[in-house]
Every structure is written in structure tokens, then in C-alpha cells.
Motif scaffolding. Structure first.
Motif, PDB file in Angstrom:
ATOM      1  N   LEU A 121       0.854  -1.033  -0.057  1.00 41.60           N
ATOM      2  CA  LEU A 121       0.161   0.409  -0.161  1.00 41.60           C
ATOM      3  C   LEU A 121       0.707   0.852   0.330  1.00 41.60           C
ATOM      4  O   LEU A 121       0.836   2.398  -0.503  1.00 41.60           O
ATOM      5  N   GLY A 122       1.435   1.206   1.141  1.00 34.83           N
ATOM      6  CA  GLY A 122       3.239   2.376   0.487  1.00 34.83           C
ATOM      7  C   GLY A 122       3.897   2.626  -0.742  1.00 34.83           C
ATOM      8  O   GLY A 122       3.314   4.007  -1.007  1.00 34.83           O
ATOM      9  N   ILE A 123       4.256   1.831  -1.374  1.00 32.70           N
ATOM     10  CA  ILE A 123       4.709   1.200  -2.800  1.00 32.70           C
ATOM     11  C   ILE A 123       3.616   1.773  -3.657  1.00 32.70           C
ATOM     12  O   ILE A 123       3.610   2.917  -4.407  1.00 32.70           O
ATOM     13  N   THR A 124       2.572   2.121  -3.154  1.00 34.06           N
ATOM     14  CA  THR A 124       1.030   2.326  -4.481  1.00 34.06           C
ATOM     15  C   THR A 124       1.196   3.367  -3.743  1.00 34.06           C
ATOM     16  O   THR A 124       0.593   4.521  -4.841  1.00 34.06           O
ATOM     17  N   TYR A 125       1.016   4.073  -2.817  1.00 30.61           N
ATOM     18  CA  TYR A 125       0.501   6.061  -2.663  1.00 30.61           C
ATOM     19  C   TYR A 125       2.203   6.754  -3.239  1.00 30.61           C
ATOM     20  O   TYR A 125       1.688   7.310  -3.413  1.00 30.61           O
ATOM     21  N   GLU A 126       2.819   5.642  -3.438  1.00 29.44           N
ATOM     22  CA  GLU A 126       4.437   6.630  -3.416  1.00 29.44           C
ATOM     23  C   GLU A 126       3.879   6.992  -4.631  1.00 29.44           C
ATOM     24  O   GLU A 126       4.674   7.566  -5.666  1.00 29.44           O
ATOM     25  N   ARG A 127       3.462   5.901  -5.761  1.00 28.91           N
ATOM     26  CA  ARG A 127       3.189   6.224  -7.002  1.00 28.91           C
ATOM     27  C   ARG A 127       2.189   7.135  -7.538  1.00 28.91           C
ATOM     28  O   ARG A 127       2.026   7.677  -8.589  1.00 28.91           O
ATOM     29  N   LEU A 128       1.054   6.951  -6.210  1.00 24.48           N
ATOM     30  CA  LEU A 128      -0.215   7.760  -6.897  1.00 24.48           C
ATOM     31  C   LEU A 128       0.394   9.314  -6.489  1.00 24.48           C
ATOM     32  O   LEU A 128      -0.694  10.348  -5.695  1.00 24.48           O
ATOM     33  N   SER A 129       1.728   9.428  -6.063  1.00 26.58           N
ATOM     34  CA  SER A 129       2.511  11.014  -5.212  1.00 26.58           C
ATOM     35  C   SER A 129       1.062  10.713  -3.683  1.00 26.58           C
ATOM     36  O   SER A 129       1.254  12.491  -3.166  1.00 26.58           O
ATOM     37  N   ARG A 130       1.285   9.832  -3.019  1.00 25.18           N
ATOM     38  CA  ARG A 130       0.942  10.687  -1.856  1.00 25.18           C
ATOM     39  C   ARG A 130       2.155   9.786  -0.967  1.00 25.18           C
ATOM     40  O   ARG A 130       1.738   8.517   0.041  1.00 25.18           O
ATOM     41  N   GLU A 131       2.796  10.957  -1.034  1.00 23.97           N
ATOM     42  CA  GLU A 131       3.720  10.477   0.611  1.00 23.97           C
ATOM     43  C   GLU A 131       3.167  10.386   1.666  1.00 23.97           C
ATOM     44  O   GLU A 131       3.903   9.795   2.358  1.00 23.97           O
ATOM     45  N   GLU A 132       3.129  11.125   2.522  1.00 20.87           N
ATOM     46  CA  GLU A 132       2.312  11.208   3.767  1.00 20.87           C
ATOM     47  C   GLU A 132       1.651  10.134   4.014  1.00 20.87           C
ATOM     48  O   GLU A 132       2.226   8.738   4.957  1.00 20.87           O
ATOM     49  N   GLU A 133       1.331   9.640   2.923  1.00 22.82           N
ATOM     50  CA  GLU A 133       0.502   8.002   3.630  1.00 22.82           C
ATOM     51  C   GLU A 133       1.074   7.354   2.972  1.00 22.82           C
ATOM     52  O   GLU A 133       1.208   5.499   3.703  1.00 22.82           O
ATOM     53  N   ALA A 134       2.051   7.379   2.073  1.00 21.48           N
ATOM     54  CA  ALA A 134       3.337   6.135   1.691  1.00 21.48           C
ATOM     55  C   ALA A 134       3.964   6.075   2.937  1.00 21.48           C
ATOM     56  O   ALA A 134       4.238   4.601   3.584  1.00 21.48           O
ATOM     57  N   GLU A 135       4.411   7.330   3.373  1.00 28.46           N
ATOM     58  CA  GLU A 135       5.176   7.150   4.588  1.00 28.46           C
ATOM     59  C   GLU A 135       4.703   6.319   5.860  1.00 28.46           C
ATOM     60  O   GLU A 135       5.346   5.546   6.098  1.00 28.46           O
ATOM     61  N   ARG A 136       3.207   7.121   6.141  1.00 26.70           N
ATOM     62  CA  ARG A 136       2.393   5.909   7.345  1.00 26.70           C
ATOM     63  C   ARG A 136       2.481   4.534   7.253  1.00 26.70           C
ATOM     64  O   ARG A 136       3.001   4.040   7.507  1.00 26.70           O
ATOM     65  N   GLU A 137       2.100   4.293   5.620  1.00 31.04           N
ATOM     66  CA  GLU A 137       1.969   2.517   5.676  1.00 31.04           C
ATOM     67  C   GLU A 137       3.446   2.314   5.458  1.00 31.04           C
ATOM     68  O   GLU A 137       3.091   0.406   6.470  1.00 31.04           O
TER      69      GLU A 137
ATOM     70  N   SER B  97      12.281   1.878   0.912  1.00 37.00           N
ATOM     71  CA  SER B  97      11.573   2.386  -0.345  1.00 37.00           C
ATOM     72  C   SER B  97      11.104   3.208   0.988  1.00 37.00           C
ATOM     73  O   SER B  97      11.691   5.128   0.665  1.00 37.00           O
ATOM     74  N   LEU B  98      11.059   4.569   2.051  1.00 32.29           N
ATOM     75  CA  LEU B  98      11.402   4.925   2.793  1.00 32.29           C
ATOM     76  C   LEU B  98      12.557   6.279   2.339  1.00 32.29           C
ATOM     77  O   LEU B  98      12.353   7.334   3.127  1.00 32.29           O
ATOM     78  N   GLY B  99      13.356   5.130   3.245  1.00 35.98           N
ATOM     79  CA  GLY B  99      14.910   6.459   2.432  1.00 35.98           C
ATOM     80  C   GLY B  99      14.936   6.678   1.315  1.00 35.98           C
ATOM     81  O   GLY B  99      15.238   7.857   1.123  1.00 35.98           O
ATOM     82  N   ILE B 100      13.900   6.140   0.009  1.00 30.84           N
ATOM     83  CA  ILE B 100      14.414   6.992  -1.377  1.00 30.84           C
ATOM     84  C   ILE B 100      13.086   8.136  -1.291  1.00 30.84           C
ATOM     85  O   ILE B 100      13.521   9.300  -1.613  1.00 30.84           O
ATOM     86  N   LEU B 101      12.302   7.871  -0.826  1.00 32.03           N
ATOM     87  CA  LEU B 101      11.750   9.925   0.336  1.00 32.03           C
ATOM     88  C   LEU B 101      11.914   9.984   0.403  1.00 32.03           C
ATOM     89  O   LEU B 101      11.973  11.300   0.297  1.00 32.03           O
TER      90      LEU B 101
END
Length: 171
Positions: free
Chosen positions: A52-68, A85-89
């Protein structure tokens, strides 16, 4: 019996999410919906949170990606994927010191796939933080890695180009 049914449904939903994620063209919105169902059924399953985090990141939903990713890390600290993934963010956010710490932590877990890529991201973070010698060290290590997967040539070529660029600038 209910737990077994939920696990089966969660696995099926995860598979459906993967199919949408990797479709041509990708359907990240559909994949996110599938992965959201997975984590609602299995909030204790790191795999669902990671995807879910990876997918949120692809959708440019960074805060949600970070949370997941943070949830996935809490549930399974031995999985390098959400840590990297969080490091890349953080790298993309130019928060270089945090990126370096996360990428080093993820790399220390010896990820099977993406090891060379993770080291390149670490080199980018080190370069961004002004540690050119540390970045050069990572690029050299990438050049010495044994091929592990089909796209392996890409990290080698990138590392070679970066080293040439810095070697020319010092000449």
C-alpha cells in the motif's frame, strides 16, 4: 474458520493488487483500493502495508506512503523493502541524513532484489549530503557486485558514469 477465510481473501486481494499494479498501463488507483482492503482485513500483515505504501508513493501520496511503510517496519523490522522505500522518499525530499540512515539500515538487511539499486540511492544521498568520497565508495561497490537480476547492468552503468564524472572533474 473465519481467520482462514480472511487470510485467503487477503492473499487473493494482494494478488489482485499486484496484477493492477504491474498491468500495462498500471492501475495504481485500483491497486491501492485492493491493498486498502488487504490492510483493513489484516492490519497486522506487513506485506499489505508495504505494498500500500509503494502504491501510495506512485500516486504521489507521500504522507500516506510514509505512514504505511512505518507500520510495515513496526510489524516486520527484518523486511528491507519498506525501510529502503522510506529512505528513497527521504532522498527525494532532500532529507539526506535521514535517507542515509534508512538506506544503510535497509542495505544491512541484505535485500535479495534491488541491492545494487539501494546502494545507488545511498550514493545519491551521500552525494546530496556533500560526502562525495562516501558516494564514490558506494559506486565502486556497485561495480564489484555479482549480477543478481536482469536489470543489473543499469546500476553498473550508472555507477560507472558517476565515477567518470567525478574523476574528470578532479583532473
Amino acid at each position: 474458520m473465519k481467520g482462514l477465510v480472511e487470510n485467503t481473501n487477503s492473499s487473493v486481494l494482494l494478488h489482485e493488487g499486484h496484477e493492477l499494479f504491474f498491468a500495462e498501463p498500471p492501475d495504481y488507483g485500483g491497486a491501492a483500493a485492493a491493498f486498502e482492503k488487504v490492510v483493513s482485513q489484516r492490519p497486522d500483515w506487513a506485506e499489505g502495508h508495504c505494498w500500500l505504501g509503494i502504491t501510495y508513493e506512485r500516486l504521489s501520496r507521500e504522507e500516506e506512503a510514509e505512514r504505511e511503510w512505518l507500520i510495515a517496519i513496526e510489524l516486520d523490522s527484518s523486511d528491507s523493502r519498506p525501510i529502503i522505500s522510506l529512505g528513497i522518499l527521504r532522498l527525494g525530499q532532500k532529507r539526506f541524513e535521514e535517507a542515509i540512515a534508512l538506506l544503510e539500515r535497509g542495505i544491512a538487511l541484505k535485500p535479495h532484489y534491488g541491492f545494487a539499486d539501494a546502494k545507488l540511492f545511498l550514493a545519491d544521498a551521500l552525494e546530496g549530503a556533500g560526502n562525495i568520497e562516501g558516494a564514490k565508495s558506494q559506486w565502486r561497490e556497485v561495480l564489484e557486485l555479482e549480477p543478481m537480476y536482469p536489470s543489473y547492468d543499469e546500476p553498473i552503468n550508472e555507477a560507472r558514469q558517476k565515477l567518470l564524472m567525478y574523476d574528470r572533474s578532479n583532473s
